[in-house]
Design an enzyme around this catalytic site. Structure first.
Site, short mmCIF file in Angstrom:
data_model
loop_
_atom_site.label_atom_id
_atom_site.label_comp_id
_atom_site.label_asym_id
_atom_site.label_seq_id
_atom_site.Cartn_x
_atom_site.Cartn_y
_atom_site.Cartn_z
N HIS A 88 0.82 -1.21 0.00
CA HIS A 88 0.00 0.00 0.00
C HIS A 88 0.86 1.27 0.00
O HIS A 88 0.68 2.14 -0.84
CB HIS A 88 -0.93 0.00 1.21
CG HIS A 88 -1.88 1.16 1.22
ND1 HIS A 88 -3.13 1.08 0.67
CD2 HIS A 88 -1.74 2.42 1.67
CE1 HIS A 88 -3.72 2.26 0.79
NE2 HIS A 88 -2.89 3.08 1.40
N HIS A 104 2.97 6.18 -1.84
CA HIS A 104 3.55 7.35 -1.19
C HIS A 104 5.08 7.34 -1.26
O HIS A 104 5.73 7.94 -0.39
CB HIS A 104 3.10 7.41 0.27
CG HIS A 104 1.62 7.56 0.44
ND1 HIS A 104 0.95 8.72 0.14
CD2 HIS A 104 0.67 6.68 0.86
CE1 HIS A 104 -0.35 8.55 0.38
NE2 HIS A 104 -0.54 7.33 0.80
N LYS A 150 -5.22 10.28 -8.74
CA LYS A 150 -5.12 10.54 -7.30
C LYS A 150 -5.11 12.05 -7.14
O LYS A 150 -4.15 12.72 -7.53
CB LYS A 150 -3.85 9.92 -6.71
CG LYS A 150 -3.77 10.13 -5.20
CD LYS A 150 -3.10 8.95 -4.50
CE LYS A 150 -3.28 9.09 -2.99
NZ LYS A 150 -2.94 7.89 -2.25
#
Length: 215
Positions: A88, A104, A150
């Protein structure tokens, strides 16, 4: 290199069960061995020992890290084991082809953009700046990936994998609530480090730029 070797080990779409091969387990262990040899992770381990949150034995600490970051779980209730903290945060996931989850990490962002997988849409500049420059180490960006956009995502720029691993692991282990928002100051950056827990594992972790002192 050990970090990059992990980035192609995952099925991006949530809802599709992950299959972890013996080779991938070896790669995960090689990566943990590599970061545990760094000064950053040694400092993190020492700090967690003082707080009684880690085992003194390095092999035990490595097992603890493996469980927090690489143990598979179902992202949706009642689903199949389709996700883990590492996937993730560092690799990124998609939900039903419409939503980007996570992603990220600047190395993954860079490599995906290099392969024309990511389309960078822009940034939100921090206070007292009209645009990012080579000194920026945290950016809020917008991008498209795997046919989804995003709208807002925060990424440390230029940091080592062990820095992010150490920072997020410490905050995860110090907190007990499901969502932790820890305000920290790193050089001139006022940040909120956000960590979501998924049971005994990391659900997500990322920095949020609050403000910065004057240049």
């Amino acid at each position: 290199a050990a970090f990059i070797s992990l980035l192609d080990n995952y099925e991006t779409s949530t809802g599709v069960a992950e299959v972890v091969t013996p080779e991938e387990v070896v790669e995960n262990n090689c990566f943990l061995d590599a970061i545990l040899a760094t000064e950053v992770m040694k400092l993190a381990h020492e700090y967690l020992l003082k707080k009684n949150l880690a085992k003194p034995n390095l092999a035990d600490f490595k097992y603890q890290l493996y469980d927090i970051w690489f143990q598979l779980y179902a992202r949706d209730v009642g689903g199949r084991p389709d996700s883990c903290g590492f996937e993730h945060v560092f690799v990124g996931e998609t939900r039903r082809g419409k939503q980007i989850l996570g992603l990220h990490n600047w190395v993954q962002f860079y490599l995906q953009e290099k392969r024309n997988q990511i389309d960078y849409k822009g940034y939100i500049a921090r206070k007292n700046k009209t645009r990012p420059d080579k000194d920026d180490q945290v950016l809020t960006v917008q991008f498209s990936w795997k046919s989804s956009v995003k709208p807002i995502g925060s990424i440390f720029i230029g940091v080592s994998p062990e820095f992010e691993f150490a920072l997020y692991t410490i905050i995860f282990l110090l907190a007990e609530e499901r969502v932790t928002r820890e305000t920290v100051k790193i050089e001139q950056y006022d940040l909120q480090i956000v960590v979501y827990r998924h049971g005994a594992h990391i659900g997500t972790a990322y920095p949020v730029l609050l403000s910065t002192s004057s240049e």
